[in-house]
Design a protein around this motif. Structure first.
Motif, PDB file in Angstrom:
ATOM      1  N   VAL A 115     102.375  24.165 -21.710  1.00  0.00           N
ATOM      2  CA  VAL A 115     101.941  23.603 -22.994  1.00  0.00           C
ATOM      3  C   VAL A 115     101.948  22.080 -22.891  1.00  0.00           C
ATOM      4  CG1 VAL A 115     102.347  23.601 -25.489  1.00  0.00           C
ATOM      5  CG2 VAL A 115     103.067  25.573 -24.146  1.00  0.00           C
ATOM      6  N   LEU A 116     100.869  21.475 -23.353  1.00  0.00           N
ATOM      7  CA  LEU A 116     100.803  20.005 -23.345  1.00  0.00           C
ATOM      8  C   LEU A 116     101.663  19.418 -24.450  1.00  0.00           C
ATOM      9  CD1 LEU A 116      97.003  19.382 -22.690  1.00  0.00           C
ATOM     10  CD2 LEU A 116      98.895  19.145 -21.074  1.00  0.00           C
ATOM     11  N   VAL A 117     102.033  18.175 -24.250  1.00  0.00           N
ATOM     12  CA  VAL A 117     102.876  17.490 -25.242  1.00  0.00           C
ATOM     13  C   VAL A 117     101.995  16.565 -26.065  1.00  0.00           C
ATOM     14  CG1 VAL A 117     104.755  15.817 -25.496  1.00  0.00           C
ATOM     15  CG2 VAL A 117     104.928  17.652 -23.799  1.00  0.00           C
ATOM     16  N   GLU A 118     102.116  16.721 -27.373  1.00  0.00           N
ATOM     17  CA  GLU A 118     101.264  15.943 -28.271  1.00  0.00           C
ATOM     18  C   GLU A 118     101.873  14.577 -28.549  1.00  0.00           C
ATOM     19  OE1 GLU A 118      99.252  18.225 -31.477  1.00  0.00           O
ATOM     20  OE2 GLU A 118     100.704  17.136 -32.687  1.00  0.00           O
ATOM     21  N   GLY A 119     103.184  14.517 -28.560  1.00  0.00           N
ATOM     22  CA  GLY A 119     103.828  13.243 -28.851  1.00  0.00           C
ATOM     23  C   GLY A 119     105.299  13.275 -28.528  1.00  0.00           C
ATOM     24  N   THR A 120     105.867  12.086 -28.406  1.00  0.00           N
ATOM     25  CA  THR A 120     107.291  11.987 -28.069  1.00  0.00           C
ATOM     26  C   THR A 120     107.998  11.120 -29.119  1.00  0.00           C
ATOM     27  OG1 THR A 120     106.840  10.066 -26.692  1.00  0.00           O
ATOM     28  CG2 THR A 120     106.871  12.166 -25.577  1.00  0.00           C
ATOM     29  N   ILE A 121     109.205  11.488 -29.453  1.00  0.00           N
ATOM     30  CA  ILE A 121     109.987  10.681 -30.406  1.00  0.00           C
ATOM     31  C   ILE A 121     111.322  10.343 -29.750  1.00  0.00           C
ATOM     32  CG2 ILE A 121     111.035  10.593 -32.699  1.00  0.00           C
ATOM     33  CD1 ILE A 121     109.176  12.862 -33.547  1.00  0.00           C
ATOM     34  N   LYS A 177     106.907  16.815 -29.211  1.00  0.00           N
ATOM     35  CA  LYS A 177     106.128  17.699 -30.085  1.00  0.00           C
ATOM     36  C   LYS A 177     105.063  18.357 -29.222  1.00  0.00           C
ATOM     37  CE  LYS A 177     104.377  19.334 -33.942  1.00  0.00           C
ATOM     38  NZ  LYS A 177     103.464  18.881 -34.923  1.00  0.00           N
ATOM     39  N   LEU A 178     105.076  19.675 -29.175  1.00  0.00           N
ATOM     40  CA  LEU A 178     104.120  20.387 -28.324  1.00  0.00           C
ATOM     41  C   LEU A 178     102.774  20.521 -29.023  1.00  0.00           C
ATOM     42  CD1 LEU A 178     106.402  23.203 -26.839  1.00  0.00           C
ATOM     43  CD2 LEU A 178     106.070  20.846 -26.060  1.00  0.00           C
ATOM     44  N   LYS A 179     101.760  20.654 -28.216  1.00  0.00           N
ATOM     45  CA  LYS A 179     100.397  20.731 -28.766  1.00  0.00           C
ATOM     46  C   LYS A 179     100.036  22.201 -29.005  1.00  0.00           C
ATOM     47  CE  LYS A 179      95.753  19.380 -27.277  1.00  0.00           C
ATOM     48  NZ  LYS A 179      95.176  18.975 -28.544  1.00  0.00           N
ATOM     49  N   ALA A 180      99.606  22.481 -30.205  1.00  0.00           N
ATOM     50  CA  ALA A 180      99.273  23.870 -30.539  1.00  0.00           C
ATOM     51  C   ALA A 180      97.866  24.220 -30.063  1.00  0.00           C
ATOM     52  CB  ALA A 180      99.383  24.071 -32.039  1.00  0.00           C
ATOM     53  N   THR A 181      97.722  25.446 -29.623  1.00  0.00           N
ATOM     54  CA  THR A 181      96.392  25.989 -29.320  1.00  0.00           C
ATOM     55  C   THR A 181      96.236  27.213 -30.212  1.00  0.00           C
ATOM     56  OG1 THR A 181      96.707  25.311 -27.034  1.00  0.00           O
ATOM     57  CG2 THR A 181      94.914  26.846 -27.455  1.00  0.00           C
ATOM     58  N   ASN A 182      95.176  27.239 -30.960  1.00  0.00           N
ATOM     59  CA  ASN A 182      94.975  28.310 -31.951  1.00  0.00           C
ATOM     60  C   ASN A 182      96.206  28.490 -32.835  1.00  0.00           C
ATOM     61  OD1 ASN A 182      92.476  28.759 -30.798  1.00  0.00           O
ATOM     62  ND2 ASN A 182      93.331  30.239 -29.326  1.00  0.00           N
ATOM     63  N   GLY A 183      96.745  27.373 -33.277  1.00  0.00           N
ATOM     64  CA  GLY A 183      97.859  27.430 -34.217  1.00  0.00           C
ATOM     65  C   GLY A 183      99.183  27.828 -33.603  1.00  0.00           C
ATOM     66  N   GLU A 184      99.261  27.871 -32.278  1.00  0.00           N
ATOM     67  CA  GLU A 184     100.499  28.309 -31.636  1.00  0.00           C
ATOM     68  C   GLU A 184     100.850  27.374 -30.484  1.00  0.00           C
ATOM     69  OE1 GLU A 184     102.008  32.867 -31.048  1.00  0.00           O
ATOM     70  OE2 GLU A 184     100.185  32.264 -30.027  1.00  0.00           O
ATOM     71  N   CYS A 185     102.111  26.989 -30.403  1.00  0.00           N
ATOM     72  CA  CYS A 185     102.555  26.158 -29.268  1.00  0.00           C
ATOM     73  C   CYS A 185     103.167  27.096 -28.237  1.00  0.00           C
ATOM     74  CB  CYS A 185     103.570  25.117 -29.719  1.00  0.00           C
ATOM     75  SG  CYS A 185     102.955  24.006 -30.998  1.00  0.00           S
ATOM     76  N   ALA A 186     104.499  27.317 -28.325  1.00  0.00           N
ATOM     77  CA  ALA A 186     105.140  28.293 -27.436  1.00  0.00           C
ATOM     78  C   ALA A 186     105.021  29.670 -28.080  1.00  0.00           C
ATOM     79  CB  ALA A 186     106.607  27.935 -27.255  1.00  0.00           C
ATOM     80  N   LYS A 187     104.801  30.659 -27.246  1.00  0.00           N
ATOM     81  CA  LYS A 187     104.758  32.044 -27.749  1.00  0.00           C
ATOM     82  C   LYS A 187     106.100  32.697 -27.442  1.00  0.00           C
ATOM     83  CE  LYS A 187      99.903  32.570 -26.437  1.00  0.00           C
ATOM     84  NZ  LYS A 187      99.880  31.225 -25.854  1.00  0.00           N
ATOM     85  N   GLU A 188     106.653  33.360 -28.424  1.00  0.00           N
ATOM     86  CA  GLU A 188     107.959  33.992 -28.208  1.00  0.00           C
ATOM     87  C   GLU A 188     107.800  35.245 -27.346  1.00  0.00           C
ATOM     88  OE1 GLU A 188     109.951  35.254 -31.788  1.00  0.00           O
ATOM     89  OE2 GLU A 188     111.905  34.884 -30.881  1.00  0.00           O
ATOM     90  N   THR A 189     108.500  35.259 -26.229  1.00  0.00           N
ATOM     91  CA  THR A 189     108.478  36.423 -25.326  1.00  0.00           C
ATOM     92  C   THR A 189     109.916  36.673 -24.871  1.00  0.00           C
ATOM     93  OG1 THR A 189     108.314  35.144 -23.277  1.00  0.00           O
ATOM     94  CG2 THR A 189     106.230  35.687 -24.388  1.00  0.00           C
ATOM     95  N   GLN A 190     110.070  37.631 -23.990  1.00  0.00           N
ATOM     96  CA  GLN A 190     111.411  37.870 -23.447  1.00  0.00           C
ATOM     97  C   GLN A 190     111.904  36.647 -22.677  1.00  0.00           C
ATOM     98  OE1 GLN A 190     111.600  41.195 -20.726  1.00  0.00           O
ATOM     99  NE2 GLN A 190     113.781  40.903 -20.346  1.00  0.00           N
ATOM    100  N   PHE A 191     110.966  35.839 -22.191  1.00  0.00           N
ATOM    101  CA  PHE A 191     111.338  34.718 -21.335  1.00  0.00           C
ATOM    102  C   PHE A 191     111.189  33.359 -22.012  1.00  0.00           C
ATOM    103  CE2 PHE A 191     109.761  38.314 -18.942  1.00  0.00           C
ATOM    104  CZ  PHE A 191     110.915  38.628 -18.229  1.00  0.00           C
ATOM    105  N   VAL A 192     110.661  33.359 -23.205  1.00  0.00           N
ATOM    106  CA  VAL A 192     110.502  32.108 -23.958  1.00  0.00           C
ATOM    107  C   VAL A 192     111.054  32.325 -25.361  1.00  0.00           C
ATOM    108  CG1 VAL A 192     108.849  30.456 -24.907  1.00  0.00           C
ATOM    109  CG2 VAL A 192     108.475  31.397 -22.615  1.00  0.00           C
ATOM    110  N   LYS A 193     112.155  31.664 -25.634  1.00  0.00           N
ATOM    111  CA  LYS A 193     112.781  31.769 -26.948  1.00  0.00           C
ATOM    112  C   LYS A 193     113.381  30.424 -27.296  1.00  0.00           C
ATOM    113  CE  LYS A 193     114.231  36.565 -26.292  1.00  0.00           C
ATOM    114  NZ  LYS A 193     113.293  37.225 -27.204  1.00  0.00           N
TER     115      LYS A 193
END
Ligand code: 4AZ
Length: 581
Positions: A411-417, A437-453
C-alpha cells in the motif's frame, strides 16, 4: 533484532512463541544460578502460588511473602523454568549431545568420521555410517564417502528414492537431513537446539513430526521443510535440500545420484542468509542504491505518480474499519521450545515494513524501518524513520523481505505526520513518533486478513517486568544489514528508575521513553527494527506499548533498547487520526 544469548535470558521457556531465527548460545558454563532473580522481583512474583508460577510440573509452596517451587529432578530455576545442564563441555567430544527422558538424560551422537562412544577418536567407516546397504569408502583425509545403491541419496544414503514433500511439506516425514547449502541438520532433541531453557519431552513425539532425529520438518507452516544447523557455534536454521513430489499428471526424470560425499569434519561456515543489500539508516535516512525490494513491486499501484506526503486530506476516504484489534490468529501456534526465532505467519499481523525510494524516482523501494498498523489506513512508526524527500510504501502481512508472499499487501503512503516536538540529539531522540496515512484504493487501505490486522492502542500502563514482544527485520548479531525474515523476541519492561540509573542511561530518558530488554544484554532491537512494535498482551489482546526508537548499540550490557512510550502520545495520535479509519 539482536538475539544474543537468548536462552540465558529466556525466563518463560515453555511459552516462547513459535519463532525460529539465528540466535546465539549462552556460554558453556554450567550456570544453574538464578542470575535473573531481579527480573522476577520486578514482576512482583512474591507470595503467589495461584496461579501456579512453577513451570514444568514444579510444586508451589507459599510462605508468607514468598513462593518456592519444588522442581522435578531435571529442572532448576526459581520457577523450574530451566532444564539442568547435563552435557558439560566436551562430554560428547566432536559429537552432539542429545537430551533424553531418562537418566542420565543425555546420549552422545557421533558425527562420522568420529566414532562412538565418546566421539573423540576418528574411525571413518567403523561402524559403517552408510544406510540402505550403502558402501563406506574410507578416504585418506580421515573422511569417508557413502556409495549409495541406486536411487538412494543423502550423506548416509538414508534418503530413499521416493522421498519427497507435498504442498508446504507439513506432512513430510521423510529422511532428508541436509540443508539447501549442504549443512547437516541438528537433531531436534540436541542440547544445542533445546539448550537449557527447556526439557525435550515436547520434541519427542509431536504431531508435527519432530522427534529424536534430525530429519527436516515443517512444524510451523513455513513454505517447505527446514531444520536447525550449527554455524559459527551459533544456532541457525535453513531450508532443506528436499524434493517436492511430482504432481500426479507430470512425469519426472528419476534422480539417481550414485554417491554421497561426506563433508569435511570441520564445517565451512558460511552465512545462510542471502546477502541483504539494503542499507539501514538509523537516523535521518538518505538514499542509497543497490537496494532489495520484494518482487511485489510489480503491483499496478506502484506505477502511480508519487504522491506529495503532506498536507493530508482531512476527509477519510475509506469507509471500512477492521472488526478487531490486537487479536492475532497465527497460522500455527506451536509451543516452540527452541528459543528465539523466526516469526510465525500471522503472529504479528500489525507489523509493517516501511519502504522508501528517492522522491519521484523510478528506483526500487527498500526496507528502511518497521511500523505498526493501528487502523486500516494508519501506521504508527518512529519519527526518525521519516525523511520528507522520499516516497513511501508499506508492505503488510509479509514475513520475507526477499520474496513476495501470497499474504502480502502493498500500500502506498499518502502522507506522513511527524510529532511537532520530535528532536534528535547526538545521544538520544525525543518524541520519536510519527504516523503514516495509507492511500486507499476503492475506499480501502489495508484489508483485514489472517495476516493483516490492527493492533490495539493501550489504555493503561503495563507493569515493570511485563514480558512483551518485539519484532522486525533489523540487524542481528550475525547480519549487520538485517534479517530477510521477520524475527521476534520477548523483552521485559524495565522500570524508569532502573533505566535512568547511572550505569544505564542516566538522564537521557524522558517520560516519553521507556526501556525494555535485559540489563545483562543479549536480546534487543537494533537498526532496521526502528519504528516497529513493542507489543504487550492483556486478556488475550495485544497492545502497541512502545515504538523501537534508540539505544546505545544493540544487545550490550546495561544498554537495553529504548522505546517511545505510546501511552503518553494517545491524545496526539487521536488528534491526528481523528475519527478516521
Ligand atoms: C537504530 O539505530 C537503533 N538497541 C534501534 C534500536 C536500538 C539501537 C539502535 C536499540 O535504529
Amino acid at each position: 533484532m539482536h538475539l544474543l544469548n537468548v536462552f540465558a535470558n529466556v525466563l518463560f521457556a515453555t511459552k516462547i512463541s513459535g519463532l525460529k531465527a539465528e540466535f546465539g548460545r549462552s556460554d558453556d558454563s554450567d550456570d544453574d544460578d538464578d542470575a535473573n532473580d531481579w527480573l522476577f522481583e520486578l514482576q512482583s512474583l512474591r507470595g503467589k502460588c495461584s496461579p501456579n508460577p512453577c513451570l514444568n510440573g514444579g510444586v508451589c509452596d507459599e510462605k508468607r511473602n514468598h513462593f518456592k517451587c519444588k522442581c522435578p529432578k531435571q529442572f532448576v530455576g526459581r520457577r523450574c523454568e530451566r532444564g539442568k545442564r547435563v552435557c558439560k563441555r566436551g562430554t560428547c567430544g566432536a559429537g552432539l549431545c542429545l537430551l533424553t527422558l531418562s537418566p542420565p538424560y543425555y546420549k552422545c551422537k557421533c558425527i562420522p568420521p568420529f566414532a562412538p562412544p565418546n566421539c573423540k577418536t576418528i574411525a571413518p567407516c567403523d561402524p559403517n555410517p552408510c544406510q540402505n546397504n550403502g558402501k563406506c569408502v574410507d578416504e585418506d583425509d580421515d573422511d569417508f564417502e557413502c556409495i549409495c545403491p541406486d536411487g538412494f541419496r543423502g550423506q548416509y544414503c538414508q534418503v530413499d528414492p521416493d522421498d519427497c514433500y507435498e504442498g508446504d511439506g507439513q506432512s513430510y516425514r521423510g529422511k532428508v537431513s541436509e540443508t539447501e547449502e549442504g549443512d547437516e541438520c541438528l537433531d531436534w532433541n540436541s542440547e544445542f537446539v533445546l539448550d537449557k531453557g527447556s526439557f525435550p519431552a515436547a520434541a519427542f513425539a509431536s504431531s508435527e513430526g519432530l522427534g529424536p532425529h534430525n530429519f527436516c520438518r515443517n512444524p510451523d507452516g513455513d513454505k517447505k521443510p527446514w531444520c536447525f544447523i550449527k554455524k559459527n557455534r551459533r544456532l541457525r536454521w535453513d531450508y532443506c535440500n528436499v524434493r517436492k513430489c511430482p504432481t500426479p499428471a507430470t512425469t519426472t526424470t528419476k534422480m539417481v545420484p550414485t554417491t554421497a560425499k561426506a563433508r569435511p569434519t570441520t564445517i565451512a561456515f558460511t552465512d545462510s542468509i542471502p546477502p541483504f543489500v539494503t542499507t539501514f539508516q538509523p537516523n535521518i535516512p538518505t538514499t542509497t542504491d543497490g537496494s532489495i525490494t520484494p518482487e511485489s513491486t510489480s503491483s499496478a499501484q506502484l506505477a502511480t505518480t508519487p504522491v506529495p506526503p503532506t498536507p493530508l486530506p482531512t476527509k477519510d476516504t475509506s469507509t471500512k474499519s477492521f472488526l478487531t484489534c490486537g487479536k492475532p490468529n497465527p497460522k500455527k501456534q506451536i509451543n516452540r521450545i527452541y528459543g528465539g526465532l523466526k516469526a510465525i505467519p500471522g503472529a504479528h499481523p500489525w507489523q509493517v515494513s516501511i519502504q522508501v525510494k528517492p522522491k519521484g524516482s523510478i528506483q526500487q523501494y527498500r526496507h528502511i524501518c518497521g511500523g505498526t498498523l493501528i487502523k486500516p489506513c494508519w501506521v504508527l512508526t518512529a519519527a526518525h524513520c521519516i525523511n520528507k524527500n522520499q516516497d513511501y510504501r508499506v508492505i503488510l502481512g509479509g514475513l520475507n523481505l526477499m520474496q513476495k508472499d501470497q499474504t502480502d499487501q502493498t500500500v502506498l503512503v499518502e502522507g506522513t505526520i511527524i510529532h511537532e516536538k520530535f528532536k534528535e540529539t547526538t545521544d538520544n531522540v525525543y518524541n520519536d513518533i510519527a504516523l503514516l496515512k495509507l492511500k486507499a484504493t476503492n475506499g480501502e487501505c489495508a484489508k483485514e486478513t489472517q495476516f493483516v490486522k490492527a493492533v490495539c492502542l493501550p489504555k493503561e500502563p503495563f507493569a515493570d517486568g511485563t514480558e512483551c514482544s518485539i519484532s522486525g527485520w533489523g540487524a542481528t548479531d550475525t547480519s549487520e544489514y538485517g534479517s530477510v525474515h521477520l524475527l521476534d523476541a520477548q523483552v521485559l519492561l524495565i522500570s524508569q528508575e532502573v533505566c535512568s540509573s547511572n550505569k544505564v542511561y542516566s538522564s537521557l530518558l524522558d517520560d516519553g521513553m521507556f526501556c525494555a530488554g535485559y540489563l545483562k544484554g543479549g536480546v534487543d532491537s537494533c537498526q532496521g527494527d526502528s519504528g516497529g512494535p513493542l507489543t504487550c498482551m492483556r486478556n488475550q489482546t495485544h497492545y502497541i506499548y512502545g515504538i523501537v526508537s534508540w539505544g546505545d548499540g544493540c544487545g550490550e550490557k546495561n544498554k537495553p533498547g529504548v522505546y517511545t512510550r505510546v501511552l503518553k502520545y494517545l491524545d496526539w495520535i487521536n488528534e491526528k487520526i481523528g475519527g478516521t479509519q
